[in-house]
Design a protein around this motif. Structure first.
Motif, PDB file in Angstrom:
ATOM      1  N   LEU A 255      35.802  43.367  34.900  1.00 35.56           N
ATOM      2  CA  LEU A 255      36.142  42.439  35.879  1.00 35.56           C
ATOM      3  C   LEU A 255      36.013  42.958  37.119  1.00 35.56           C
ATOM      4  N   HIS A 256      36.038  44.510  37.342  1.00 30.10           N
ATOM      5  CA  HIS A 256      35.347  45.142  38.599  1.00 30.10           C
ATOM      6  C   HIS A 256      34.200  45.119  38.928  1.00 30.10           C
ATOM      7  N   ALA A 257      33.376  44.488  38.469  1.00 29.24           N
ATOM      8  CA  ALA A 257      31.803  44.085  38.503  1.00 29.24           C
ATOM      9  C   ALA A 257      31.593  43.623  39.765  1.00 29.24           C
TER      10      ALA A 257
ATOM     11  N   THR B  29      41.956  41.304  32.053  1.00 35.44           N
ATOM     12  CA  THR B  29      43.031  42.128  32.228  1.00 35.44           C
ATOM     13  C   THR B  29      42.841  43.437  32.788  1.00 35.44           C
ATOM     14  N   THR B  30      43.795  43.743  33.854  1.00 35.62           N
ATOM     15  CA  THR B  30      43.881  45.091  34.470  1.00 35.62           C
ATOM     16  C   THR B  30      45.571  45.626  34.405  1.00 35.62           C
TER      17      THR B  30
ATOM     18  N   ASN C 196      48.162  46.376  44.153  1.00 33.87           N
ATOM     19  CA  ASN C 196      49.158  45.323  43.454  1.00 33.87           C
ATOM     20  C   ASN C 196      47.958  44.594  42.833  1.00 33.87           C
ATOM     21  N   ASP C 197      46.971  44.951  42.113  1.00 33.39           N
ATOM     22  CA  ASP C 197      46.164  44.099  41.547  1.00 33.39           C
ATOM     23  C   ASP C 197      46.247  44.031  39.796  1.00 33.39           C
ATOM     24  N   GLU C 198      47.339  44.359  39.459  1.00 30.81           N
ATOM     25  CA  GLU C 198      47.379  44.388  37.873  1.00 30.81           C
ATOM     26  C   GLU C 198      47.605  42.727  37.472  1.00 30.81           C
TER      27      GLU C 198
ATOM     28  N   ILE D 210      37.266  35.735  36.630  1.00 36.12           N
ATOM     29  CA  ILE D 210      37.650  36.149  38.131  1.00 36.12           C
ATOM     30  C   ILE D 210      37.160  37.698  38.204  1.00 36.12           C
ATOM     31  N   PHE D 211      36.495  38.199  39.138  1.00 37.44           N
ATOM     32  CA  PHE D 211      35.995  39.403  39.418  1.00 37.44           C
ATOM     33  C   PHE D 211      36.738  40.145  40.389  1.00 37.44           C
TER      34      PHE D 211
END
Length: 275
Positions: free
Chosen positions: A139-141, A159-160, A200-202, A229-230
């Motif tokens: 998702l960090h693509a 998920t992160t 704050n991106d978990e 969502i990326f």
């Protein structure tokens, strides 16, 4: 009925534009041939989900290459070009019904910024437009319009910290199999929201918990084929970088509405993504 076959492969490398140390050939773990499949069956990567699901559905998996390196500076260009050439050569050598790949999505090379888009374009030159291509991405693509144009469908981790890596591979292969029965590919809608997170991106807390719940409501609709969502990482310096919502529908228009809704939520929450 002849057994269906699928070309599979993997690239893991998360690029960091501000790291001056190149990622070289010695930094990669390369697997080729049957070793690609053996490793996938014994591990829990997105490629594992792809291979295990494909074989359970009755496909014969044809391995291309697995190339994995730690996050770091851009890949030395000749190394990246050689990796792409191996994928292309595998596509030329074999007959198959579709392609399903495990790619990080934020790979970076010295002189190629949209690395996955370039790889997909090279593959399309060989296989044409009728072969379906499915991707499982982190998702960090760094998701680009070229990637969306060249792939039939793209799905990402949700998920992160990442707790659904293998599950994403299962989804990528399941979507590909289901689409093989459709007369036309799903419609993709790509929405870029121009900001980067600074923390704050978990996905289990903070603004992404609410946004993720909204995304799940859209995914529950029968006319939404898939939605990702990326939440890109902040360490690339490339054109058109930011948060991306990617949705697919069956022509109903739901993907447009989903992208508009989730893009607005991300933009309204942009100041909350701080340490």
């Amino acid at each position: 009925m002849a057994q269906r076959s699928i070309l599979v492969g993997q690239i893991w490398h998360e690029g960091h534009s501000f790291n001056p140390i190149l990622t070289r050939e010695k930094d990669f773990l390369f697997l080729r041939g049957e070793a690609v499949l053996e490793e996938a069956r014994a591990s829990s990567t997105a490629l594992s989900g792809i291979v295990k699901t494909a074989e359970a559905l009755g496909y014969r998996c044809i391995p291309s290459i697995s190339a994995r390196a730690r996050p770091g500076g851009a890949i030395e260009q000749k190394v990246f070009d050689n990796i792409v050439d191996e994928f292309v050569q595998a596509a030329r050598m074999h007959d198959f019904d579709a392609i399903c790949l495990d790619l990080h999505g934020a790979t970076l090379a010295e002189h190629t910024l949209d690395t996955e888009g370039y790889l997909l374009s090279r593959l399309r030159e060989v296989v044409g437009n009728d072969i379906m291509i499915s991707l499982a991405l982190d998702l960090h693509a760094y998701l680009t319009p070229q990637m969306v144009e060249q792939a039939t469908i793209i799905t990402s981790f949700r998920t992160t910290p990442h707790a659904d890596i293998e599950e994403t591979g299962v989804r990528a292969m399941t979507l590909l199999d289901s689409l093989s029965n459709e007369t036309r590919p799903p419609r993709a809608i790509y929405s870029l929201i121009p900001f980067l997170t600074r923390g704050n991106d978990e996905t289990w807390s903070g603004p992404l918990a609410e946004i993720g719940a909204a995304a799940d409501r859209w995914r529950a609709r029968s006319d939404v084929v898939d939605l990702s969502i990326f939440n890109v990482h902040p360490f690339l310096d490339v054109p058109g970088y930011g948060q991306v919502v990617l949705a697919y529908d069956n022509g109903s228009g739901a993907a447009i509405d989903a992208c508009r809704d989730l893009s607005d939520m991300l933009w309204q929450a942009r100041d909350e993504f701080q340490e």
